[in-house]
Design an enzyme around this catalytic site. Structure first.
Site, PDB file in Angstrom:
ATOM      1  CD  GLU A 313     -85.940 -21.976  27.392  1.00  0.00           C
ATOM      2  OE1 GLU A 313     -85.762 -21.208  26.440  1.00  0.00           O
ATOM      3  OE2 GLU A 313     -85.768 -21.637  28.571  1.00  0.00           O
ATOM      4  CB  CYS A 409     -87.150 -14.375  30.547  1.00  0.00           C
ATOM      5  SG  CYS A 409     -87.217 -16.163  30.773  1.00  0.00           S
TER       6      CYS A 409
HETATM    7  O1  FUB Z   1     -84.599 -16.228  25.050  1.00  0.00           O
HETATM    8  C1  FUB Z   1     -85.228 -15.249  25.852  1.00  0.00           C
HETATM    9  C2  FUB Z   1     -86.057 -15.905  26.919  1.00  0.00           C
HETATM   10  O2  FUB Z   1     -85.214 -16.668  27.768  1.00  0.00           O
HETATM   11  C3  FUB Z   1     -87.057 -16.906  26.397  1.00  0.00           C
HETATM   12  O3  FUB Z   1     -88.276 -16.352  26.059  1.00  0.00           O
HETATM   13  C4  FUB Z   1     -87.164 -17.858  27.529  1.00  0.00           C
HETATM   14  O4  FUB Z   1     -87.758 -19.070  27.167  1.00  0.00           O
HETATM   15  C5  FUB Z   1     -85.737 -17.965  27.974  1.00  0.00           C
HETATM   16  O5  FUB Z   1     -85.022 -18.840  27.188  1.00  0.00           O
HETATM   17 ZN    ZN Z   2     -89.442 -16.697  31.130  1.00  0.00          ZN
END
Ligand code: FUB
Ligand code: ZN
Length: 643
Positions: A313, A409
């Site tokens: 990510e 999230c």
């Molecule tokens: O790890 C917490 C949240 O979930 C991250 O900010 C997002 O990218 C997702 O992985």
């Molecule tokens: Zn998110």
């Protein structure tokens, strides 16, 4: 000069009232918040169960069962609390009040006597508390709960959650730090830093600032969690999960680029900018300026999205900005908007507001559907649904918004951003108020002369026109942003043209403001083509279309299949037509040619090129604002078009 004597404006003092945003905020308040409450309570048929409320109930001892979900599941509910708290600015709702009290009560009951508060570790892995800092997310969860607590306190004055979180923060302060017996580390996922700074700004208690400062300054200077099993577990097998993934590869002043996990990076820099503001630290400010310039100059999508790879990510390398397999997570764009707002507090320069606005009007609000109940996590700039459904390298791309995610999230993040939008409009330094966004609002502020109000009526983003009425004590100076796309920017004061001094993209009208004064801002916004730096190979030979802050896209539903078969003829100006879509928006039209697939046999893959024999057909591409895409069913979409 460092602009450091900031007044942090309470979000409840800027109430958005704007023809563009009202619908979106109303949707968030009236639809998304109740909807998300049902999802978080596993009460919404068809949505992936969240378990977030149930985890708290079990930890509080009022239900029996096991923990379910991601380690940071608590944070989804925390963001909902923040959104619901902000929503009370717009609508006093006894039901939301009751739900807030219910969940805050439950969180209090789930908290352990020493202040510990993370249901994953309470219920599932108590032996591993504070031992998995790289991946554990305990500090991330605290951060979101603390942000929620501050929101609740600022809007309603209720400090029950703030007291719970103060106890939790006190526990963290007792455990982390330099010295014998302490955990000398920093969060695996940044977030707590910016939340601590919010708590500091709201309460004035320096312990919040000190912990934030420790986490920011410590990151990348000590081994921290880089020796932990939870770090090694990922790092040993995945080159995308090395120290840079966590922004822990170097101290912040030695970092050259936004690297690693995009949301982590954005939250880190946001917290660091808050700390820099408080410390009046020129070297930290300089580091953030360099990082911000690098990020938006080499690693940002036109839509204000950041993070171009699904694996990790994360950010990749400069100019690597693929359109169909990008990540551009909704949370990351929110993070970029938050960071840019902090940069405006450090130095009011319109370039920061331009980016903040770009993110908000494009990648952030594309994260939520018009019905408020469907969400994007990844916000691609090009989609071909059958490809996205099939290909392994498109695994993270959803061609349609979905009701919820296992890792959820983004949905509560976009809703808390909409309900907290008032916090993005102005910054204030002494008597100098900077209006960054022309979003209609009613603001109650205060200057050395006493309280005053600003009422802004705006036609943005459709027209460059805003009218601001000043009421109350004299003394404030209002600096008006000149957007980078604005042509013929003019200001009238009480109906007469007024001279302005323009500094760093902010126009300051001549003469003091006093009760009853009006300022009328007007500028032209042409629909225009945008090209990318040739280093962005994915966009070579293509153009995008932008008008004001809005980036446009072509959708199959308005055009034809195989959008890539279209080639724009740039000698024709972009057209604008009134439509009946989305309550009557104007769509943009681009003139060109396309190769009609109907002129090709389905089994004929290739043909020797000869002009006129490729199925060439004159065509017009209709384009709608990017944030609106996929509200009329699934289909192809593209931002960049061949030229
Ligand atoms: O790890 C917490 C949240 O979930 C991250 O900010 C997002 O990218 C997702 O992985
Ligand atoms: Zn998110």
């Amino acid at each position: 000069m460092l602009h450091m004597e900031q007044t942090i404006i309470n979000v409840k003092n800027v109430r958005i009232n704007d023809s563009f945003w009202n619908n979106r905020i109303r949707n968030a308040v009236e639809t998304a918040i109740p909807y998300q409450w049902r999802v978080l309570n596993d009460n919404e048929p068809g949505a992936e169960p969240s378990h977030a409320a149930m985890n708290y109930k079990i930890a509080a001892g009022v239900e029996k069962g096991e923990f379910h979900g991601f380690r940071f599941q608590d944070s989804d509910l925390a963001k909902w609390i923040e959104a619901a708290s902000f929503s009370l600015i717009y609508r006093q709702d006894p039901e939301v009040e009751r739900e807030l009290e219910e969940i805050i009560d439950l969180i209090g009951k789930a908290q352990q006597p020493d202040g510990y508060l993370d249901t994953y570790y309470i219920l599932k892995k108590p032996e591993a508390k504070w031992k998995e800092i790289a991946q554990g997310h305990e500090l991330y969860v605290t951060g979101h709960l603390l942000e929620a607590a501050v929101a609740r306190y600022l809007v309603s004055g209720d400090d029950k959650l703030l007291k719970i979180m103060e106890k939790n923060v006190d526990l963290i302060r007792s455990l982390f730090g330099h010295g014998e017996g302490k955990i000398d580390s920093y969060p695996g996922h940044e977030e707590i830093e910016l939340a601590l700074m919010k708590a500091y700004f709201a309460t004035g208690d320096r312990k919040y600032f000190e912990l934030a400062n420790y986490f920011i300054e410590n990151r990348g200077t000590t081994i921290g969690f880089l020796d932990d099993e939870s770090f090694k577990e990922f790092a040993e097998t995945n080159k995308h999960h090395q120290a840079d993934y966590y922004q822990a590869h170097a101290p912040i002043r030695q970092q050259d680029a936004a690297d690693g996990h995009a949301v982590r990076a954005m939250y880190f820099f946001t917290g660091a900018a808050d700390v820099a503001l408080e410390k009046k630290d020129p070297s930290l400010v300089a580091a953030l300026e360099k990082l911000w310039k690098h990020t938006v100059g080499r690693r940002m999508y036109l839509t204000g999205g950041v993070g171009s790879q699904g694996v990790g990510e994360r950010f990749t390398i400069d100019y690597d900005l693929p359109n169909d397999v990008c990540y551009t997570e909704t949370c990351a764009a929110i993070g970029l908007a938050m960071w840019s707002l902090r940069m405006l507090r450090l130095s009011p320069e319109a370039k920061y507001a331009d980016v903040m606005e770009r993110a908000l009007y494009n990648n952030v609000i594309s994260g939520v559907s018009q019905d408020g109940q469907h969400y994007f996590y990844v916000n691609p700039l090009a989609v071909k649904p059958d490809v996205a459904h099939y290909r392994a390298d498109h695994a993270s791309v959803e061609p349609s918004r979905v009701k919820w995610f296992g890792c959820a999230c983004c949905p509560p993040n976009v809703v808390r951003t909409l309900c907290g939008l008032g916090g993005y409009v102005y910054t204030q330094e002494g008597d100098d108020v900077y209006q960054h966004l022309y979003i209609g609002n009613e603001a109650s502020l205060s200057c050395s002369g006493g309280p005053f109000s600003l009422t802004c009526e705006s036609e943005m983003p459709w027209e460059g026109a805003a009218r601001i009425t000043y009421r109350g004590a004299a003394g404030a100076r209002l600096h008006l942003r000149v957007p980078s796309y604005a042509k013929n920017f003019t200001v009238k004061k009480n109906g007469q043209p007024v001279c302005c001094t323009v500094t760093n993209g902010y126009a300051l009208p001549e003469g003091a403001l006093s009760d009853g004064d009006t300022l009328e801002v007007s500028f032209e916004m042409d629909a225009h083509f945008v090209a990318a730096n040739p280093r962005v190979t994915e966009d070579c030979g293509k153009v995008a279309v932008q008008r004001g802050p809005l980036v446009y896209c072509a959708e199959q539903v308005d055009n034809f299949e195989y959008l890539n078969s279209f080639r724009a003829d740039l000698k024709y100006p972009i057209g604008m037509e009134q439509s009946e879509l989305f309550g009557g928006i104007r769509v943009l039209t681009v003139t060109g040619m396309r190769s009609d697939a109907a002129a090709w046999d389905a089994d004929e893959l290739y043909r020797d090129y000869a002009p006129g024999s490729m199925g060439e057909t004159p065509a017009t591409l209709r384009m709608v604002p990017y944030f609106l895409w996929n509200n009329r069913g699934e289909g192809e979409m593209t931002v960049w078009i061949n030229a």
